[in-house]
Design an enzyme around this catalytic site. Structure first.
Site, mmCIF file in Angstrom:
data_model
loop_
_atom_site.group_PDB
_atom_site.id
_atom_site.type_symbol
_atom_site.label_atom_id
_atom_site.label_comp_id
_atom_site.label_asym_id
_atom_site.label_seq_id
_atom_site.Cartn_x
_atom_site.Cartn_y
_atom_site.Cartn_z
ATOM 1 N N SER A 55 30.395 -1.979 14.516
ATOM 2 C CA SER A 55 31.403 -1.922 13.356
ATOM 3 C C SER A 55 31.256 -0.779 12.229
ATOM 4 C CB SER A 55 31.452 -3.249 12.586
ATOM 5 O OG SER A 55 30.006 -3.502 12.481
ATOM 6 N N HIS B 24 36.005 -5.444 16.612
ATOM 7 C CA HIS B 24 36.776 -4.145 16.406
ATOM 8 C C HIS B 24 37.341 -3.667 17.830
ATOM 9 C CE1 HIS B 24 35.542 -3.747 12.354
ATOM 10 N NE2 HIS B 24 34.198 -4.376 12.795
ATOM 11 N N LYS C 137 41.497 -8.552 12.374
ATOM 12 C CA LYS C 137 41.275 -7.317 12.240
ATOM 13 C C LYS C 137 42.725 -6.797 13.017
ATOM 14 C CE LYS C 137 36.662 -7.459 11.229
ATOM 15 N NZ LYS C 137 35.200 -7.778 11.799
HETATM 16 C C1 LIG Z 1 34.146 -8.960 11.107
HETATM 17 C C2 LIG Z 1 33.461 -9.134 12.357
HETATM 18 C C3 LIG Z 1 33.109 -10.406 12.497
HETATM 19 C C4 LIG Z 1 33.398 -11.485 11.542
HETATM 20 O O1 LIG Z 1 34.934 -11.934 12.085
HETATM 21 P P1 LIG Z 1 35.665 -12.809 10.466
HETATM 22 O O2 LIG Z 1 36.861 -13.269 11.500
HETATM 23 O O3 LIG Z 1 35.978 -11.662 9.519
HETATM 24 O O4 LIG Z 1 34.933 -13.590 10.032
HETATM 25 C C5 LIG Z 1 32.274 -10.637 13.586
HETATM 26 N N1 LIG Z 1 31.688 -9.699 14.360
HETATM 27 C C6 LIG Z 1 31.989 -8.414 14.122
HETATM 28 C C7 LIG Z 1 31.376 -7.322 14.781
HETATM 29 C C8 LIG Z 1 32.904 -8.010 13.058
HETATM 30 O O5 LIG Z 1 32.942 -6.857 12.687
#
Ligand SMILES: *Cc1c(COP(=O)(O)O)cnc(C)c1O
Length: 387
Positions: free
Chosen positions: A172, A200, A231
């Site tokens: 990320s 991602h 996302k």
């Molecule tokens: C954003 C993210 C999460 C958490 O997801 P949410 O739905 O925002 O709780 C988990 N792992 C990674 C790599 C992320 O970027």
């Protein structure tokens, strides 16, 4: 201020002195500022079709589910979402959680326990780290994407107990892709399972946007395909696709699944429509990747240092935390929002501007952002500046 508050504010003061204080800010809703930091990679969170699907689901089922999945909160919508995710990920089954964070916490801490060993990439997401801690398994952190280090650690690990290698699919903060072919090989050699967090990567990588495993043609060799609906999918919630016995086990024992109100109908309506669009409309993904490649090439040409990668996450390394913050402020003055990412999120001395592209950025907007980077770079002496 009493003792309790004094101890809290002492820590906050120290954080401020290090330039690491965090402030909440409202999103730029109506301002003349272009956002280059959203995880809404395909623009689906504002898409008319997705919004209408959410509204239809709310009209049919209401705004809240009113219970946990195992009590009164299990709607046919939840089951449809799970079977859609399973088919997309080429897995037998899937289970959804209220967020990606809870999916990681629940899955890792439930499947792994004392006597087991987890091998975790050094740059994995906080929710993976916390899931490992909660599991009480032995957690061995290997150097970021370093396959020699991973192999050494697998070789010297205890012979007994279950073994799990866990990695972000796309990291990320750096935007690079995990070396999944090698990870899968090592896992098979040393009898470990593989878990990939595609927060991602889903909607971004692979022929149908299914993520890292699809991108490498390895769906059948990744045991736990985790991701988020928050996302690219533009909604909310997290999931794990896996074999039926694994999902059955999680439904029975994962506390973040059992003791949580199930996802609300609107969110599921949106997610179902968005996944359908991701699977059947590859042109959105292509536009996203083209935009990212264009911005990456532009920044490199100006002499900025970027972490190598080919995803929509661009990490422009600045160095000291204060300098990265100043850089981000300069960008904002020029109408571009891209945040400074500082320790503890990234290692000391590698503070950066994290830029994310979306499929809905226009070339004009990207050119304006590149000009802002050039101007900010000139002012702060970052980059070689061919502008
Ligand atoms: C954003 C993210 C999460 C958490 O997801 P949410 O739905 O925002 O709780 C988990 N792992 C990674 C790599 C992320 O970027």
């Amino acid at each position: 201020m009493d003792l309790f508050e004094a101890s809290l504010s002492a820590r906050l003061m120290a954080t401020k002195e290090k330039g690491l204080y965090r402030r909440l800010r409202t999103a730029h809703e109506n301002e003349e500022i272009q956002v280059f930091s959203s995880n809404n990679y395909l623009g689906l969170a504002q898409d008319e079709r997705v919004k209408r699907a959410a509204i239809r689901a709310i009209e049919a089922y209401g705004t809240g589910s009113g219970g946990s999945r195992l009590t009164t909160g299990n709607l046919s919508l939840h089951e449809r979402l799970e079977s859609t995710i399973a088919a997309w990920k080429q897995k037998a089954s899937a289970i959804v959680f209220s967020s990606g964070f809870l999916a990681n916490l629940g899955t890792i801490s439930t499947l792994m326990g004392p006597g087991d060993t987890i091998f975790s990439d050094a740059l994995n997401h906080a929710s993976i780290i916390d899931g490992c801690r909660m599991s009480k398994a032995q957690t061995i952190v290997y150097r970021h994407t370093d396959m020699r280090d991973l192999e050494e650690k697998l070789r010297s690990a205890p012979a007994t107990g279950k073994k799990l290698i866990v990695t972000d699919g796309v990291f990320s903060m750096d935007g690079n892709i995990a070396p999944l072919p090698q990870i899968v090989e090592l896992a098979e050699t040393y009898g470990a399972w593989v878990m990939v967090d595609d927060a991602h990567a889903a909607g971004v990588l692979g022929k149908t946007g299914a993520g890292t495993a699809e991108y490498f043609g390895l769906s059948g060799r990744v045991h736990l395909a985790m991701g988020t609906l928050s996302k690219s999918i533009g909604a909310e919630g997290g999931y794990v696709a896996a074999s039926e016995p694994v999902v059955e086990y999680l439904r029975n024992y994962a506390r973040t699944f059992i003791f949580q109100t199930s996802l609300s109908p609107g969110v599921i309506g949106a997610a179902l429509e968005a996944i359908e669009m991701i699977r059947t409309e590859p042109e959105r993904r292509q536009r996203l990747l083209d935009n990212a490649a264009y911005m990456r090439a532009g920044l490199k040409e100006m002499g900025f240092t970027l972490v190598e990668g080919s995803t929509p996450i661009l990490a422009v390394v600045i160095g000291a935390a204060e300098r990265a913050v100043a850089f981000s402020r300069h960008l904002e003055e020029r109408g571009v929002f891209a945040p400074a990412i500082r320790p503890p999120t990234v290692p000391e001395g590698s503070s950066r501007i994290r830029v994310t592209l979306t499929a809905v950025h226009t070339r004009t907007q990207i050119d304006r952002a590149l000009a802002a980077f050039a101007a900010a770079g000139k002012e702060l002496g970052v980059g070689a500046l061919k502008f």
